[in-house]
Write a protein that holds these residues in place. Structure first.
Motif, PDB file in Angstrom:
ATOM      1  N   THR A 284      37.842 -23.303 -20.916  1.00 49.71           N
ATOM      2  CA  THR A 284      38.363 -23.471 -22.238  1.00 49.71           C
ATOM      3  C   THR A 284      38.516 -24.950 -22.547  1.00 49.71           C
ATOM      4  O   THR A 284      38.487 -25.989 -21.536  1.00 49.71           O
ATOM      5  CB  THR A 284      39.983 -22.852 -22.695  1.00 49.71           C
ATOM      6  OG1 THR A 284      40.923 -23.576 -22.070  1.00 49.71           O
ATOM      7  CG2 THR A 284      39.799 -21.398 -21.950  1.00 49.71           C
ATOM      8  N   ALA A 285      38.948 -25.444 -23.808  1.00 49.84           N
ATOM      9  CA  ALA A 285      38.800 -26.567 -24.304  1.00 49.84           C
ATOM     10  C   ALA A 285      40.313 -27.421 -23.567  1.00 49.84           C
ATOM     11  O   ALA A 285      40.459 -28.451 -24.136  1.00 49.84           O
ATOM     12  CB  ALA A 285      38.852 -26.883 -25.817  1.00 49.84           C
ATOM     13  N   GLU A 286      41.061 -26.495 -23.175  1.00 47.51           N
ATOM     14  CA  GLU A 286      42.453 -27.088 -22.659  1.00 47.51           C
ATOM     15  C   GLU A 286      42.416 -28.111 -21.521  1.00 47.51           C
ATOM     16  O   GLU A 286      43.007 -28.668 -21.137  1.00 47.51           O
ATOM     17  CB  GLU A 286      43.414 -25.906 -22.363  1.00 47.51           C
ATOM     18  CG  GLU A 286      43.762 -25.177 -23.392  1.00 47.51           C
ATOM     19  CD  GLU A 286      45.137 -24.485 -23.172  1.00 47.51           C
ATOM     20  OE1 GLU A 286      46.089 -24.974 -22.299  1.00 47.51           O
ATOM     21  OE2 GLU A 286      45.493 -23.370 -23.677  1.00 47.51           O
ATOM     22  N   SER A 287      41.082 -28.247 -20.908  1.00 49.04           N
ATOM     23  CA  SER A 287      40.837 -29.348 -19.825  1.00 49.04           C
ATOM     24  C   SER A 287      39.487 -29.646 -20.053  1.00 49.04           C
ATOM     25  O   SER A 287      38.709 -29.256 -20.694  1.00 49.04           O
ATOM     26  CB  SER A 287      41.113 -28.473 -18.221  1.00 49.04           C
ATOM     27  OG  SER A 287      39.951 -28.439 -17.771  1.00 49.04           O
ATOM     28  N   PRO A 288      39.141 -30.803 -19.598  1.00 51.21           N
ATOM     29  CA  PRO A 288      37.860 -31.520 -19.671  1.00 51.21           C
ATOM     30  C   PRO A 288      36.608 -30.852 -18.618  1.00 51.21           C
ATOM     31  O   PRO A 288      35.616 -31.073 -18.992  1.00 51.21           O
ATOM     32  CB  PRO A 288      38.034 -32.935 -19.260  1.00 51.21           C
ATOM     33  CG  PRO A 288      39.034 -33.026 -18.204  1.00 51.21           C
ATOM     34  CD  PRO A 288      39.875 -31.653 -18.694  1.00 51.21           C
ATOM     35  N   ILE A 289      36.977 -29.895 -17.910  1.00 52.19           N
ATOM     36  CA  ILE A 289      35.819 -29.419 -17.076  1.00 52.19           C
ATOM     37  C   ILE A 289      34.727 -28.455 -17.904  1.00 52.19           C
ATOM     38  O   ILE A 289      33.844 -28.945 -17.618  1.00 52.19           O
ATOM     39  CB  ILE A 289      36.642 -28.456 -15.978  1.00 52.19           C
ATOM     40  CG1 ILE A 289      37.658 -28.964 -15.147  1.00 52.19           C
ATOM     41  CG2 ILE A 289      35.634 -27.529 -15.307  1.00 52.19           C
ATOM     42  CD1 ILE A 289      38.676 -28.120 -14.336  1.00 52.19           C
ATOM     43  N   GLN A 290      34.843 -27.900 -18.610  1.00 47.98           N
ATOM     44  CA  GLN A 290      34.031 -27.181 -19.457  1.00 47.98           C
ATOM     45  C   GLN A 290      33.004 -28.261 -20.239  1.00 47.98           C
ATOM     46  O   GLN A 290      31.710 -28.176 -20.073  1.00 47.98           O
ATOM     47  CB  GLN A 290      34.300 -26.057 -20.260  1.00 47.98           C
ATOM     48  CG  GLN A 290      33.364 -25.302 -20.468  1.00 47.98           C
ATOM     49  CD  GLN A 290      33.610 -24.222 -21.776  1.00 47.98           C
ATOM     50  OE1 GLN A 290      33.721 -24.786 -22.951  1.00 47.98           O
ATOM     51  NE2 GLN A 290      33.616 -22.998 -21.721  1.00 47.98           N
ATOM     52  N   ARG A 291      33.804 -28.941 -20.930  1.00 43.18           N
ATOM     53  CA  ARG A 291      32.769 -30.171 -21.477  1.00 43.18           C
ATOM     54  C   ARG A 291      31.939 -31.107 -20.607  1.00 43.18           C
ATOM     55  O   ARG A 291      30.811 -31.316 -20.854  1.00 43.18           O
ATOM     56  CB  ARG A 291      33.809 -31.059 -22.229  1.00 43.18           C
ATOM     57  CG  ARG A 291      34.422 -30.451 -23.277  1.00 43.18           C
ATOM     58  CD  ARG A 291      35.276 -31.298 -24.140  1.00 43.18           C
ATOM     59  NE  ARG A 291      36.041 -32.057 -23.777  1.00 43.18           N
ATOM     60  CZ  ARG A 291      37.508 -31.928 -23.441  1.00 43.18           C
ATOM     61  NH1 ARG A 291      38.165 -30.545 -23.486  1.00 43.18           N
ATOM     62  NH2 ARG A 291      38.213 -32.725 -22.956  1.00 43.18           N
ATOM     63  N   ARG A 292      32.569 -31.178 -19.361  1.00 45.74           N
ATOM     64  CA  ARG A 292      31.982 -32.068 -18.238  1.00 45.74           C
ATOM     65  C   ARG A 292      30.634 -31.242 -17.815  1.00 45.74           C
ATOM     66  O   ARG A 292      29.605 -31.534 -17.709  1.00 45.74           O
ATOM     67  CB  ARG A 292      32.856 -32.419 -17.180  1.00 45.74           C
ATOM     68  CG  ARG A 292      33.790 -33.419 -17.571  1.00 45.74           C
ATOM     69  CD  ARG A 292      34.669 -34.022 -16.395  1.00 45.74           C
ATOM     70  NE  ARG A 292      35.772 -34.642 -16.966  1.00 45.74           N
ATOM     71  CZ  ARG A 292      36.704 -34.894 -16.236  1.00 45.74           C
ATOM     72  NH1 ARG A 292      36.999 -34.518 -15.042  1.00 45.74           N
ATOM     73  NH2 ARG A 292      37.824 -35.949 -16.482  1.00 45.74           N
ATOM     74  N   PHE A 293      30.864 -29.781 -17.828  1.00 46.06           N
ATOM     75  CA  PHE A 293      30.066 -29.124 -17.202  1.00 46.06           C
ATOM     76  C   PHE A 293      28.897 -28.976 -18.100  1.00 46.06           C
ATOM     77  O   PHE A 293      27.514 -28.857 -17.851  1.00 46.06           O
ATOM     78  CB  PHE A 293      30.506 -27.537 -16.831  1.00 46.06           C
ATOM     79  CG  PHE A 293      29.627 -26.824 -15.889  1.00 46.06           C
ATOM     80  CD1 PHE A 293      28.491 -27.274 -15.239  1.00 46.06           C
ATOM     81  CD2 PHE A 293      29.896 -25.584 -15.740  1.00 46.06           C
ATOM     82  CE1 PHE A 293      27.511 -26.629 -14.682  1.00 46.06           C
ATOM     83  CE2 PHE A 293      29.255 -24.429 -14.869  1.00 46.06           C
ATOM     84  CZ  PHE A 293      28.144 -25.161 -14.496  1.00 46.06           C
TER      85      PHE A 293
END
Length: 212
Positions: A139-148
């Motif tokens: 989810t957008a609650e952390s930067p992990i998905q955006r980075r992936f």
């Protein structure tokens, strides 16, 4: 997507460039933040819960100092998780050097997903904190998905160009689909109760990327 990438970007750097965090920005200039992250990462790999109080005790400081240096537990866990994802991506990149185009993207995504599925310390975290894991990873609650997504978009653009499949889909759209497939199969046991399957991941990626 607004990306902070450079011509020197690599699979190891593009995600962080696209979605930096307050903590990631401090790691190169604040040695105390780096010490906390390194200890948290070691704790995570050993299969133990990352506890802010225990980290503080092992570092010989109080909890307030740890929170001041790295932020809250979710912020720290996000950087721990990404610090482990990066070498896994790099390893998948090296393992697919003999391939090119859609086949390389499919095999790289399969290798990365498989390595997550079989990583004992990662599965331990998913079983121990399933709700937090899904929230931080998908989810957008952390930067992990955006980075992936940014990393996969970079990969798609490199291997398939700016207009994949004759422009029927953008690199960003294709990257998002690939990431969601990876997530749904890596965390299948948490989402649907199914066993995570590298074989199903391979089939899905090759179908989506039109690899025969």
């Amino acid at each position: 997507m607004t990306r902070m990438t450079t011509t020197a970007s690599s699979i190891a750097t593009v995600g962080l460039e696209a979605a930096p965090s307050r903590l990631s920005a401090r790691l190169d200039t604040r040695p105390e933040a780096r010490r906390v992250l390194d200890l948290a990462r070691d704790t995570f790999i050993e299969g133990y819960r990352v506890d802010m109080g225990l980290l503080a005790a092992r570092l010989g400081v109080d909890r307030t100092s740890v929170f001041r240096w790295v932020g809250n537990r979710d912020a720290l866990l996000s950087e721990v998780l990404w610090s482990l994802a990066v070498p896994t991506l790099v390893q998948a990149e090296h393992a697919t050097e003999h391939l090119a185009g859609a086949e390389r993207v499919a095999d790289l995504m399969t290798t990365f997903t498989r390595d997550l599925i079989v990583a004992d310390y990662f599965r331990t975290f998913l079983r121990r904190e399933p709700a937090r894991a899904l929230r931080l990873l998908t989810t957008a609650e952390s930067p992990i998905q955006r980075r992936f997504v940014a990393t996969v978009e970079w990969l798609v653009t490199r291997e398939l160009g700016d207009a994949p499949f004759h422009g029927t889909i953008t690199p960003e759209e294709l990257a998002y689909l690939l990431v969601r497939v990876s997530e749904s199969l890596t965390y299948a046991d948490l989402i649907t109760g199914d066993e995570p399957s590298p074989a199903r991941a391979r089939t899905a990626f090759r179908h989506l990327l039109r690899v025969g």
